[in-house]
Design a protein around this motif. Structure first.
Motif, short mmCIF file in Angstrom:
data_model
loop_
_atom_site.label_atom_id
_atom_site.label_comp_id
_atom_site.label_asym_id
_atom_site.label_seq_id
_atom_site.Cartn_x
_atom_site.Cartn_y
_atom_site.Cartn_z
N LEU A 17 0.80 -1.23 0.00
CA LEU A 17 0.00 0.00 0.00
C LEU A 17 0.83 1.29 0.00
O LEU A 17 0.46 2.25 -0.67
CB LEU A 17 -0.97 0.02 1.18
CG LEU A 17 -2.25 -0.79 1.02
CD1 LEU A 17 -3.14 -0.62 2.24
CD2 LEU A 17 -3.01 -0.39 -0.23
N ILE A 21 -0.07 4.69 -2.29
CA ILE A 21 -0.53 5.94 -1.69
C ILE A 21 0.47 7.06 -1.93
O ILE A 21 0.09 8.21 -2.23
CB ILE A 21 -0.77 5.75 -0.18
CG1 ILE A 21 -1.86 4.69 0.05
CG2 ILE A 21 -1.20 7.05 0.47
CD1 ILE A 21 -3.20 5.01 -0.53
N THR A 48 -17.19 10.72 3.81
CA THR A 48 -16.81 9.36 4.22
C THR A 48 -17.43 9.01 5.57
O THR A 48 -17.89 7.88 5.78
CB THR A 48 -15.28 9.25 4.31
OG1 THR A 48 -14.71 9.60 3.04
CG2 THR A 48 -14.87 7.83 4.66
N ALA A 90 -14.08 3.10 1.64
CA ALA A 90 -12.82 3.45 0.97
C ALA A 90 -12.98 3.23 -0.53
O ALA A 90 -12.99 2.09 -1.01
CB ALA A 90 -11.68 2.60 1.53
N THR A 91 -13.13 4.31 -1.28
CA THR A 91 -13.32 4.20 -2.73
C THR A 91 -11.97 4.15 -3.43
O THR A 91 -10.98 4.70 -2.95
CB THR A 91 -14.13 5.39 -3.27
OG1 THR A 91 -13.43 6.60 -2.97
CG2 THR A 91 -15.50 5.43 -2.65
N ASP A 92 -11.94 3.48 -4.57
CA ASP A 92 -10.71 3.35 -5.35
C ASP A 92 -11.06 3.31 -6.83
O ASP A 92 -10.99 2.26 -7.47
CB ASP A 92 -9.96 2.08 -4.93
CG ASP A 92 -8.60 1.97 -5.59
OD1 ASP A 92 -8.10 3.00 -6.07
OD2 ASP A 92 -8.06 0.85 -5.64
N SER A 117 -10.74 10.28 -3.63
CA SER A 117 -10.31 8.90 -3.42
C SER A 117 -9.00 8.83 -2.63
O SER A 117 -8.82 7.93 -1.80
CB SER A 117 -10.15 8.18 -4.76
OG SER A 117 -9.08 8.73 -5.52
N ASN A 120 -9.88 10.03 0.92
CA ASN A 120 -10.88 9.10 1.43
C ASN A 120 -10.23 7.83 1.95
O ASN A 120 -10.64 7.28 2.99
CB ASN A 120 -11.88 8.80 0.29
CG ASN A 120 -12.67 7.54 0.52
OD1 ASN A 120 -12.19 6.46 0.23
ND2 ASN A 120 -13.88 7.69 1.00
N ASP A 121 -9.20 7.34 1.27
CA ASP A 121 -8.48 6.16 1.75
C ASP A 121 -7.86 6.41 3.11
O ASP A 121 -7.92 5.56 4.02
CB ASP A 121 -7.39 5.76 0.75
CG ASP A 121 -7.97 5.16 -0.53
OD1 ASP A 121 -9.16 4.82 -0.53
OD2 ASP A 121 -7.22 5.03 -1.52
N ARG A 319 -14.94 0.20 -5.41
CA ARG A 319 -14.15 -0.26 -4.28
C ARG A 319 -12.98 -1.08 -4.82
O ARG A 319 -13.13 -1.80 -5.82
CB ARG A 319 -14.98 -1.12 -3.33
CG ARG A 319 -15.69 -0.32 -2.25
CD ARG A 319 -16.67 0.69 -2.78
NE ARG A 319 -17.39 1.39 -1.73
CZ ARG A 319 -18.28 2.33 -1.96
NH1 ARG A 319 -18.57 2.70 -3.20
NH2 ARG A 319 -18.89 2.94 -0.97
N MET A 322 -7.76 -0.71 -1.36
CA MET A 322 -7.78 -0.27 0.03
C MET A 322 -8.84 -1.04 0.83
O MET A 322 -8.59 -1.50 1.95
CB MET A 322 -8.04 1.23 0.12
CG MET A 322 -8.03 1.77 1.54
SD MET A 322 -6.47 1.48 2.39
CE MET A 322 -5.39 2.56 1.47
#
Length: 525
Positions: A17, A21, A48, A90-92, A117, A120-121, A319, A322
């Motif tokens: 990750l 990020i 969120t 957690a959107t991706d 996004s 938000n993560d 999604r 994450m």
């Protein structure tokens, strides 16, 4: 064989990750991100939280229904539902953003989705940690306790602010090291140090009890804003490519492992009622996240978030990596195993079905594509647009005073006059911006390149923020200021008449604190 293809969940969180990020922060288009920063923060933080609590409460109702119909074979608490709400919030939208980038979709829509996004993560990670830390006093450890609730809120704020500070400080230290040393003479060493300093942010934050992924995000943003300017040409190219490759490999590995986990994970709990309820809950949570917030944001935005943008943002709530990494981190209990199985199915459905429908949706919503990413929205009739600056105090970008919130005008003024000269080789000399009694300190902190460079360092996506009174438009013997007022040495004339009279004639120039700026006064398109 199953043991050999099964990884420790911490591998995802601690190794795969961070590069994903960091790359998100390092590759951020600052101009479009900061233009929409208020909206992005609202979507990422408030949105969120709203989504988490709506999904959590709806899923608690689903769990109660499962208990009534006899489909619940073990305990499933309210805190478990809230944890699932945080994980699945957690959107991706990596698929959607890749298509946006390929088609050059509207830059403001891209910035809203990408910025939401990214932050938000970070919010989802800290929010899930805060929910896990919720421990009421007494025998019933899952009942509501006001003291435990406020303690969790304090943990959320403390972890997030601490991680933010850790990431920003590491970025600032790296900027100072690259500025006041000769590392630029050794590009390979410079690139290696940049990589190690960035990675150490994650380790340092984790060692201090903060969230390393959040620290890495803000380290990436700080590195892009300051340290990148100090790097040699070779190191700039190498760092961009290095983190792009690491991001690509890590994300593809995670998605590949998701497909493998669907068949190799031995403790799947498939519950049709829970799965269907989860799909309905994330749809309603996303709707409550996007539409009400957009309505309130539009009350204060100059460039409104249109219905087509809102529908596209609603549609793009995919999604991905994450949510998977958060769900696989703990699969010890019956509730967590059911969450993990449901999360896998939601990720597959949103990536395949919704991601595959992005291009038709863009066409159906009439969202413009083929847009130059460096092109600004058309200026309104009551504003002036700066096209080019070639003076020493010019920040590069196309912005007007009316398009910027006062808070961010203050920030950019402070950043351009003080932080950029201290941390980079660009900006005005500190001897001109600091008080006279700070002369010795100013001379020590100001880079010699600031005095030597005839052409200051240009940033591709920096902003130009104008304050009222900074801009003066001169037409022969007439002067027009940024707020539209005019003065003439001959006879009083309105700004519009001056523009009509002198359009295309004479020398037209803009002075902004000694900077010469050129305006387009004829539409050549």
């Amino acid at each position: 064989m199953l043991r050999k293809v099964t990884f420790d969940p911490e591998v995802f969180f601690n190794i795969l990750l961070p590069p994903i990020i960091f790359h998100a922060g390092y590759s951020l288009k600052k101009r479009h991100f900061f233009r929409n920063l208020g909206s992005i923060l609202a979507y990422a933080f408030l949105g969120t939280a709203v989504s988490c609590f709506i999904i959590g409460n709806l899923m608690y109702g689903v769990v109660k229904l499962m208990k009534i119909v006899g489909q619940l074979s073990d305990k499933f608490y309210y805190t478990d539902c809230l944890f699932f709400g945080a994980v699945i919030s957690a959107t991706d939208p990596v698929t959607v953003l890749a298509i946006f980038n390929e088609l050059h979709a509207d830059v403001d829509l891209y910035a809203l989705l990408f910025g939401e996004s990214v932050l938000n993560d970070a919010v989802a990670i800290v929010l899930s940690s805060s929910i896990v830390a919720y421990q009421p006093a007494g025998l019933n450890t899952h009942a509501f306790d006001a003291a435990a609730f406020f303690k969790s809120v304090g943990i959320f704020l403390g972890i997030f602010s601490g991680s933010f500070t850790m990431g920003a400080v590491t970025g600032v230290v790296t900027a100072l090291v690259t500025k006041f040393t000769k590392l630029h003479c050794f590009p390979l060493l410079e690139t290696a140090l940049f990589f190690l300093m960035s990675w150490s942010t994650f380790l340092l934050a984790e060692a201090c009890g903060f969230t390393g992924v959040v620290a890495v995000l803000f380290c990436g943003i700080t590195q892009a804003h300051y340290t990148y300017n100090n790097l040699s040409v070779e190191s700039r190219s190498r760092t961009k490519q290095l983190f792009e490759v690491l991001h690509f490999l890590a994300e593809n590995f995670i998605f590949s492992y998701m497909g493998l986990a669907l068949f190799t994970f031995q403790k799947h709990v498939f519950s049709p009622v829970f799965i269907i309820g989860a799909f309905v809950a994330i749809f309603l949570g996303r709707a409550a996240h996007i539409y009400p917030l957009s309505f309130f944001l539009n009350l204060g935005r100059r460039h409104k978030i249109g219905w087509n943008f809102q529908h596209m943002m609603m549609f793009s709530g995919l999604r991905g990596a994450m949510a998977f990494a958060l769900a696989i981190r703990d699969t010890a209990s019956y509730a967590r195993q059911m969450m993990f199985t449901t999360t896998l199915l939601i990720v597959f459905f949103t990536v395949w079905i919704i991601g595959g429908g992005t291009t038709p949706m863009l066409s159906w919503l009439n969202i413009r594509v083929g847009v130059d990413p460096d092109q600004d929205p058309p200026p309104n009739n009551d504003s002036f647009q700066v096209l080019q600056g070639d003076g020493p105090d010019t920040a590069r970008g196309n912005r007007t005073k009316q398009e910027s919130a006062w808070l961010f005008r203050l920030w950019y003024s402070f950043d351009h006059n003080y932080l950029k000269p201290i941390l980079t080789h660009s900006g005005p000399p500190l001897t001109t911006t600091l008080p006279a009694w700070c002369g010795l300190l100013a001379r020590c902190l100001t880079s010699p390149q600031v005095y030597d460079n005839q052409e200051p360092l240009r940033e591709e996506d920096s902003d130009f923020i104008l304050t009222e009174g900074d801009l003066t438009l001169t037409y022969g013997d007439s002067t027009v200021t940024a707020n539209g007022s005019s003065s003439s040495h001959a006879a009083p004339t309105s700004a519009e008449e001056v523009l009509e009279r002198d359009l295309g004639m004479g020398e037209q120039k803009v002075s902004s604190r000694g900077t010469r700026l050129v305006f387009p006064l004829e539409d050549n398109a």
